[in-house]
Each structure stands twice: as C-alpha cells, then as structure tokens.
Design a protein around this motif. Structure first.
Motif, PDB file in Angstrom:
ATOM      1  N   ALA A  91      -3.226   8.970   5.259  1.00 58.41           N
ATOM      2  CA  ALA A  91      -1.926   8.381   4.346  1.00 58.41           C
ATOM      3  C   ALA A  91      -2.402   7.606   3.705  1.00 58.41           C
ATOM      4  N   ARG A 129       3.362  -1.520   7.401  1.00 61.95           N
ATOM      5  CA  ARG A 129       2.817  -1.432   5.956  1.00 61.95           C
ATOM      6  C   ARG A 129       2.188  -2.711   5.828  1.00 61.95           C
ATOM      7  N   ASP A 138      -4.811   9.557   0.667  1.00 63.33           N
ATOM      8  CA  ASP A 138      -3.646  10.044  -0.015  1.00 63.33           C
ATOM      9  C   ASP A 138      -2.928   9.092  -1.107  1.00 63.33           C
ATOM     10  N   GLY A 139      -2.552   7.947  -0.345  1.00 54.98           N
ATOM     11  CA  GLY A 139      -2.424   7.240  -1.159  1.00 54.98           C
ATOM     12  C   GLY A 139      -2.514   6.309  -2.487  1.00 54.98           C
ATOM     13  N   THR A 168       0.503  -1.699   0.410  1.00 57.54           N
ATOM     14  CA  THR A 168       0.132  -0.480   0.110  1.00 57.54           C
ATOM     15  C   THR A 168       0.895   1.500   0.010  1.00 57.54           C
ATOM     16  N   ASN A 169       0.602   2.349  -0.945  1.00 56.14           N
ATOM     17  CA  ASN A 169       1.290   3.153  -1.147  1.00 56.14           C
ATOM     18  C   ASN A 169       0.806   4.055  -0.266  1.00 56.14           C
ATOM     19  N   PHE A 170       1.702   4.702   0.893  1.00 57.61           N
ATOM     20  CA  PHE A 170       1.313   6.107   2.039  1.00 57.61           C
ATOM     21  C   PHE A 170       1.170   7.302   1.646  1.00 57.61           C
ATOM     22  N   GLY A 171       1.105   7.255   0.396  1.00 56.43           N
ATOM     23  CA  GLY A 171       1.208   8.937  -0.199  1.00 56.43           C
ATOM     24  C   GLY A 171       2.803   9.140   0.142  1.00 56.43           C
ATOM     25  N   GLY A 172       3.740   8.751   0.197  1.00 57.73           N
ATOM     26  CA  GLY A 172       5.277   9.174   0.062  1.00 57.73           C
ATOM     27  C   GLY A 172       5.628   8.849   1.690  1.00 57.73           C
TER      28      GLY A 172
END
Length: 276
Positions: free
Chosen positions: A46, A17, A49-50, A2-6
């Motif tokens: 997050a 994660r 957003d991600g 999963t992407n956490f918005g950077g």
C-alpha cells in the motif's frame, strides 16, 4: 501524511498512518507486528502504491542468512560456465546476484527511492536481525568479490513484519519504529469487507460479522479465523446462494473459517443448538 493508495485499497487506522509517517521522517525501519490477517505484509504494498515507488521484497525463511539479503556469489554458475565455456568467467560481477536489501541500496545509490519489505523476520535465527544492523545503519555494503562498495544516497522505506514467534534482539528493536496492528473491530472490518464485496447485502454482512466475532471469542478455538478467512467465507456464502435466513439458523462452510479438526468439532457441537 503518507498516501496509502486510497482508503478503498488499504484500510489503515490513524495510528498506523502516524507510525508510517514517523518512520519515514526519522528514516528508521518500521517494525510491524500483529496476528495473521491484519494486513502486515500488504502495508508495504500500500505504501509503495500510494507513493508510486517500486516495491522490493525479501521473504525471510528459517534458513535465511543476512548476507543473502545483500547479495550471493553464484559460484555454481561460474563453475558451469567455466566447464562448458558458456560465459566470460573472468567477469566476476556477472555472478553477483543482489538480494532485496542489496537491490534497494543499489537503487538508492542512483538516487532512486524504493520501498523494501523484509517479511516475517522472526522466522530466521535469533541473531539474524542483529546481523542486519550495520548495513541498515550505514545504508551501504561491500561486495568483497569485486571490491565494490554500494552506498544508498536515497534511503529506502523499510517495512519489517513479525508474527511475534520469537523475541527480537533489543539492539535491533532500538533502531526501529514499532507498531502493533490490532485486529480490526467490527466497524473497521465492515469497511474491509466492503472493499472485497462492494455489492453484498448489508444485512448479510451484519449476520456474517456477528457470527465471525462470536467464533473468535470462543475459548476452545486454537486458531482463530483471520480477516482473509472472513472474506473467503463471505465469498463462499455468496457463491452458494446462502441468504441471511439460512445464516440465522446455521453456519455453513465452517471449514473456510476453521482449519483445525478440533476447532471444527468444538464449534459444530455449539452451533447445533445455538440460534442467533
């Protein structure tokens, strides 16, 4: 993964994660616990957003009921409209106000994915979590006043936070993926501080972290300072022009870190004679 918005926006451990990925894959609510300031609530932001998904929130209070998360029937507004002739009172649907969970299901009924934050679930009555079980399992609910059934074809990603103020029912816990966010160690905290204070002198950060973790280790402290209070304290030091030389001799703006009178008095006595 999963992407956490950077990572520049939300510092997440590998374990966290993985917990998010497992919850998404299993289509289970993710129950997050941890002491204040560890980023429990911000996690949902997050994730949203991600993944570029809308975030819906339901902030639980001591008076909250499970039904409110689905919808409420605004009888007062309907009565006022009937009394003053300001609306079509025959259209009952106008008076159905969806809650956070209901809005997430409604989006899901249209095939739209979302992230739902149920924040501080342990603030409510002990039976509150059990009252959510059927809807969370079925991903549907009935609006009795209109006879409508709303069923989510696309399940929302559900993040539930708890401060561990109350024990949650076993039946509810069995349906969740659980993760405890440990308080950041010094290396991780340095990364978090850099997000908020990217241009600060690294030696000043080192002194701040030394004092911050020393403070958290003192047994006299009833309410240990959190991450957000550290970030605010550093901002206060920068604003006040406090350099590392003065910080080596004293602990300015202690009231930014400690919020109880007894804690302040206990630490002031220690810091008077202490040298770092």
């Amino acid at each position: 993964m999963t992407n956490f918005g950077g990572t520049e926006r939300y510092i997440a451990s590998a374990e966290l994660r993985s917990a998010v990925d497992v919850a998404v894959a299993l289509k289970r609510p993710l129950l997050i616990r941890g002491e204040p300031g560890t980023g429990k609530t911000l996690l949902a932001h997050a994730i949203a957003d991600g993944l570029k998904l809308p975030l819906l929130t339901w902030h639980v209070k001591s008076t909250s009921k499970a039904q409110e998360g689905l919808y409420v029937y605004d009888t007062v507004q309907r009565l006022n409209d009937s009394r003053f002739g300001t609306g079509d009172v025959k259209d009952v649907k106008r008076y159905i106000k969806l809650g956070g969970l209901g809005r997430a299901f409604e989006k899901g009924s249209r095939g739209e994915r979302s992230v739902l934050l149920i924040d501080e679930i342990d603030k409510a009555d002990p039976e509150f979590p059990n009252d959510l079980l059927h809807e969370l399992d079925a991903m549907s609910f009935d609006v009795h006043e209109t006879g409508e059934r709303i069923t989510a074809k696309e399940r929302p990603i559900v993040v539930i936070t708890s401060n561990a103020d109350k024990e949650l029912p076993d039946a509810f816990l069995r349906r969740c993926v659980f993760h405890y966010i440990s308080f950041p160690d010094e290396a991780q905290m340095r990364d978090i501080v850099k997000v908020h204070h990217p241009d600060i002198d690294q030696k000043l950060i080192a002194h701040c972290l030394t004092k911050f973790y020393w403070l958290r280790d003192q047994p006299e402290i009833r309410k240990r300072p959190s991450t957000s209070e550290l970030v605010d304290w550093i901002a206060a030091l920068v604003h006040g022009g406090i350099g590392k030389e003065r910080l080596e001799k004293e602990m300015p703006f202690l009231g930014v870190l400690l919020k109880r009178e007894g804690d302040l008095e206990a630490i002031r006595k220690q810091t008077t004679a202490k040298r770092w």
